[in-house]
Design a protein around this motif. Structure first.
Motif, PDB file in Angstrom:
ATOM      1  N   GLY A 516       0.810  -1.211   0.000  1.00  0.00           N
ATOM      2  CA  GLY A 516       0.000   0.000   0.000  1.00  0.00           C
ATOM      3  C   GLY A 516       0.842   1.259   0.000  1.00  0.00           C
ATOM      4  O   GLY A 516       0.368   2.343  -0.354  1.00  0.00           O
ATOM      5  N   GLU A 517       2.115   1.154   0.417  1.00  0.00           N
ATOM      6  CA  GLU A 517       2.989   2.325   0.492  1.00  0.00           C
ATOM      7  C   GLU A 517       4.049   2.332  -0.606  1.00  0.00           C
ATOM      8  O   GLU A 517       4.738   3.337  -0.794  1.00  0.00           O
ATOM      9  N   ALA A 613      -5.425  -8.741  -3.613  1.00  0.00           N
ATOM     10  CA  ALA A 613      -6.752  -8.214  -3.940  1.00  0.00           C
ATOM     11  C   ALA A 613      -7.492  -7.772  -2.676  1.00  0.00           C
ATOM     12  O   ALA A 613      -8.191  -6.764  -2.661  1.00  0.00           O
ATOM     13  N   GLU A 614      -7.309  -8.535  -1.591  1.00  0.00           N
ATOM     14  CA  GLU A 614      -8.005  -8.243  -0.336  1.00  0.00           C
ATOM     15  C   GLU A 614      -7.405  -7.047   0.388  1.00  0.00           C
ATOM     16  O   GLU A 614      -8.122  -6.178   0.892  1.00  0.00           O
ATOM     17  N   ARG A 619      -4.531  -3.594  -8.821  1.00  0.00           N
ATOM     18  CA  ARG A 619      -3.299  -3.420  -9.589  1.00  0.00           C
ATOM     19  C   ARG A 619      -2.259  -4.468  -9.193  1.00  0.00           C
ATOM     20  O   ARG A 619      -1.664  -5.143 -10.042  1.00  0.00           O
ATOM     21  N   ALA A 620      -1.997  -4.585  -7.886  1.00  0.00           N
ATOM     22  CA  ALA A 620      -1.011  -5.539  -7.407  1.00  0.00           C
ATOM     23  C   ALA A 620      -1.482  -6.971  -7.632  1.00  0.00           C
ATOM     24  O   ALA A 620      -0.692  -7.853  -7.989  1.00  0.00           O
ATOM     25  N   ALA A 621      -2.787  -7.216  -7.430  1.00  0.00           N
ATOM     26  CA  ALA A 621      -3.323  -8.561  -7.644  1.00  0.00           C
ATOM     27  C   ALA A 621      -3.168  -8.979  -9.100  1.00  0.00           C
ATOM     28  O   ALA A 621      -2.858 -10.136  -9.410  1.00  0.00           O
TER      29      ALA A 621
END
Length: 790
Positions: A516-517, A613-614, A619-621
């Motif tokens: 997230g960062e 995703a959770e 994007r990352a998923a």
């Protein structure tokens, strides 16, 4: 006892006309009582017929029977064997995996066949529409219940049976090779004495002579294999000269092939007359084999058998061995579990195995006894002969095993936290009292009370349950309120859903939080998977390390990652295999373990995709999903989105990408004519186009978006994102000069997002709209607009 007298409606479902003495003794318990049944009997004494009697009784009453087979390879064999039930109008369905599952067929099946792992998965999801069928099971037949004592797999079988008994309380019929503590299993399953049977060696169809032979251990492991092989051939030679057959178990698939090659030469050297090169009909039959090496080998009377052969080749090898056309058969452990293929002489050449995930491990005592039990052909041999070949230092261990047998122990304590987390995630455990009630349904509870000297938990199960629960709370898998009620967190639910070790789940959760960062990279994803606890025991042999370095080039594990992952040499090997797999160029030195590592890595990548995703976002998923598809297909990142199309693998994807068609949207735009021009046949092109139309195609409408804005002014605009083809969950993100303005996740049909255009200090504003698909390996769709600040 004639089958037609006992089960006249099912007589044609049995491959024999009369039950033997052992089978006949169990019939009253199976047919006249409703209690659970436990049967322990020597290998090859006919336990499969007991399973079939229990199944026949269940389906005759309109119920559903579940057969738990110890190996995945055996589930398909049961489906084939039980065509006999199909011919009587009953349906048999093998549940092999979630992607292949047909819920309607499973729901309507009279006989379900699963491994313990598949049954565990199904029962964890019993409240979903796909798996609700498991709550309708009326009878569970456990084939080889002594699997309870197997590393890793034993606890899965144990908790699955306990869970099934709570969900639907089916009748249990448990079958086992000879075990010394059958009463413990009967107590666990609440089978009364009158339905518990312990048949001794006098019920073995052919008496067994088993012993241990030693060899001189050298410094070279490769040479040691041949020392053991020559020792094995010395043991089988007298039987071959008397037209007896021999079954030799070795450690790996490749070992079966190499041992068969060497044996053909050695038997010729010893002038042992076996083989059928002069048999014209057999020569023609052998030409049907798919495996070239096997085709040559069987003509010399030597075969090999392993899970990597095609089913057709395995079936032919088994058939020819039963017919006596093969004198020697080399095999991995698969043949020992469930396949009825006895031989006069059985030799275990290798007691140590190379496990791609665990390194060198000792063969399980259960496997040893199962293999030796294959010695002796009923109706052909007066005695069976079986030997274990091992180093002198371990000879006494195997002699004790042959003399005393193996008590069945519970392995639940080794993974209690993981299984407890799964029960909490399902909602079956809500407080500490529920934990104790659950533990009392396990085999672990029985053994801990009956053999307290072997179980630390004896007398303190409440303390252990409480300690395990506190650990789950402290690590973030479980929440506990002031009334000591517990519930699973998102982390705990995902760990249960994907069967992760809890340390791996915690690691994935930390990565998602850190993402997230900081924006995740491909290296972050691969390093997280290679560093997972599931790969802790992978080792890199000396000859593999140069190949690892060649793939990785510089030491990539020393480079900075979002979450620090310190990879050892074995995990670097995993990383190298994954990177090489994405490029479709795995070095030969790494190929022996690559398949197993890829299979486990793809499971972990799927799990990591769900974690991202959770806890982070689409994007990352999506990045994790693309990497998973690249590892599976060996394809470049610019073409990986094509693999989302049904019927498009690495070959077709590469071909289309070469012609400039890199995305499903490109395929839809090209149409049949464009796909044919790219090299596909018209029929394939039509199917590929139909599949591509089921995938999303994105159109971004910027509306009245300005080209410029005065300094200090602002304007609110709307951007509309439309999906003009198949539906999909998507994450939509808007940034300006790389800073996120807004984001949302939705099942995308059409979405309109407000976008503020502010004339700030920058001379130019670059707006980007990105649409990413967390569950599909499609490249994110990105469009930009530049606004000048006047």
């Amino acid at each position: 006892m004639p089958v037609a007298d006992v089960l006249p409606e099912f007589a044609s479902a049995f491959p024999f006309e009369s039950f033997n003495a052992m089978q006949a003794e169990t019939l009253p318990a199976l047919l006249e009582r409703e209690a659970n049944v436990v049967v322990s009997a020597p290998t090859a004494s006919g336990k499969t017929a007991i399973a079939e009697v229990a199944i026949a009784k269940t389906i005759d009453r309109g119920g559903t029977a579940l057969f738990l087979a110890p190996l995945r390879a055996l589930t398909n064999e049961k489906e084939s064997e039980w065509d006999r039930f199909e011919e009587l109008g009953y349906s048999v369905y093998v549940v092999t995996g979630e992607r292949d599952l047909n819920p309607r067929r499973a729901e309507r099946a009279d006989v379900l066949v699963m491994t313990p792992e598949k049954a565990d998965s199904a029962t964890r999801k019993h409240d979903s529409s796909r798996y609700s069928f498991v709550t309708d099971v009326d009878c569970v037949v456990i084939d080889e219940v002594h699997l309870l004592d197997a590393d890793r797999r034993g606890s899965v079988l144990e908790v699955t049976i306990s869970r099934l008994r709570r969900l639907c309380d089916p009748r249990i019929v448990a079958l086992s090779a000879t075990m010394t503590n059958i009463d413990d299993v009967a107590e666990w399953l609440e089978a009364p004495p009158e339905t518990t049977f312990a048949f001794g060696e006098d019920y073995r169809p052919v008496p067994l002579n088993a012993d241990v032979k030693t060899y001189s251990h050298g410094e070279n492991a490769f040479a040691d294999k041949y020392r053991r092989l020559y020792r094995a051939l010395d043991l089988v030679e007298p039987h071959l000269r008397e037209d007896g057959q021999s079954l030799v178990f070795v450690a790996s698939r490749q070992d079966t092939v190499q041992a068969a090659k060497k044996t053909r030469d050695e038997l010729t050297e010893r002038d042992i007359p076996i083989g059928a090169r002069g048999d014209y009909d057999f020569h023609n039959d052998a030409s049907e084999l798919n495996n070239n090496t096997l085709r040559q080998s069987v003509l010399d009377g030597v075969g090999f058998h392993h899970a990597g052969l095609s089913r057709e080749d395995k079936n032919l090898v088994e058939q020819w061995f039963r017919e006596g056309k093969l004198a020697v058969l080399f095999s991995t452990s698969t043949l020992a579990w469930g396949v009825n293929l006895p031989a006069r002489c059985v030799v275990i050449r290798d007691t140590k195995l190379h496990d791609p995930l665990e390194g060198e491990v000792d063969m399980s005592p259960l496997d040893v006894l199962q293999m030796l039990g294959r010695a002796g052909r009923p109706g052909y041999d007066e005695h069976g002969y079986a030997w274990v070949i091992t180093d002198r230092s371990e000879a006494d261990k195997y002699r004790r095993l042959l003399r005393d047998g193996k008590e069945i122990e519970s392995r639940l304590a080794e993974s209690l936290d993981s299984h407890l987390n799964a029960e909490i995630a399902m909602g079956t455990i809500r407080d500490l009292d529920d934990v104790l009630d659950w533990l009392e349904t396990t085999f672990y509870y029985v053994r801990a009370n009956n053999a307290p000297d072997r179980y630390d938990a004896a007398g303190s199960l409440r303390e252990q349950a409480s300690s395990t629960m506190r650990g789950l709370v402290d690590r973030g898998f479980v929440e506990m309120d002031d009334d000591l009620r517990v519930s699973a967190t998102a982390l705990g639910r995902l760990a249960s859903r994907f069967y992760l070790r809890l340390d791996t789940a915690r690691h994935f959760g930390d990565l998602a939080d850190a993402a997230g960062e900081a924006e995740l990279t491909e290296r972050d994803i691969l390093s997280a998977v290679a560093g997972a606890g599931e790969f802790d025991s992978v080792s890199a042999r000396t000859d593999e390390r140069d190949a690892v370095h060649a793939v990785l080039g510089d030491d990539r594990t020393d480079q900075e990652t979002v979450v620090d992952v310190d990879l050892d040499s074995g995990q670097r090997k995993v990383l190298a295999i994954l990177e090489a797999s994405m490029r479709g160029t795995t070095p030969s030195e790494l190929q022996s373990d690559a398949w197993v590592i890829r299979q486990n890595a793809n499971r972990l990548l799927a799990a990591l995709q769900a974690f991202l995703a959770e806890f982070d976002g689409a994007r990352a998923a999506n990045l994790a999903r693309r990497i998973e598809a690249r590892v599976e297909h060996g394809i470049s990142d610019d073409a990986v989105g094509l693999t989302a199309i049904d019927g498009v693998g690495s070959g077709r994807a590469s071909k289309l990408a070469t012609e400039g068609l890199a995305t499903p949207a490109d395929v839809v735009e090209a149409g049949v004519e464009g796909l044919v021009a790219a090299g596909l046949s018209e029929g394939v092109a039509e199917r590929v186009l139909d599949s591509a139309r089921d995938l999303p195609v994105i159109d971004i409408d910027w509306g009245a978006f300005p080209d410029s804005i005065p300094h200090g002014e602002n304007e609110m605009c709307e951007v509309t994102i439309r999906n003009t083809a198949g539906g999909a969950r998507a994450g939509v993100r808007v940034t300006v000069n790389g800073v996120e303005m807004t984001s949302t996740e939705t099942y995308l049909g059409e979405a309109t997002l407000p976008v503020g255009v502010f004339g700030g200090d920058a001379d130019e504003l670059e707006f980007a709209v990105e649409v990413a698909f967390p569950e599909r390996p499609i490249q994110p769709v990105v469009e930009t607009r530049t606004v000048a600040v006047a």
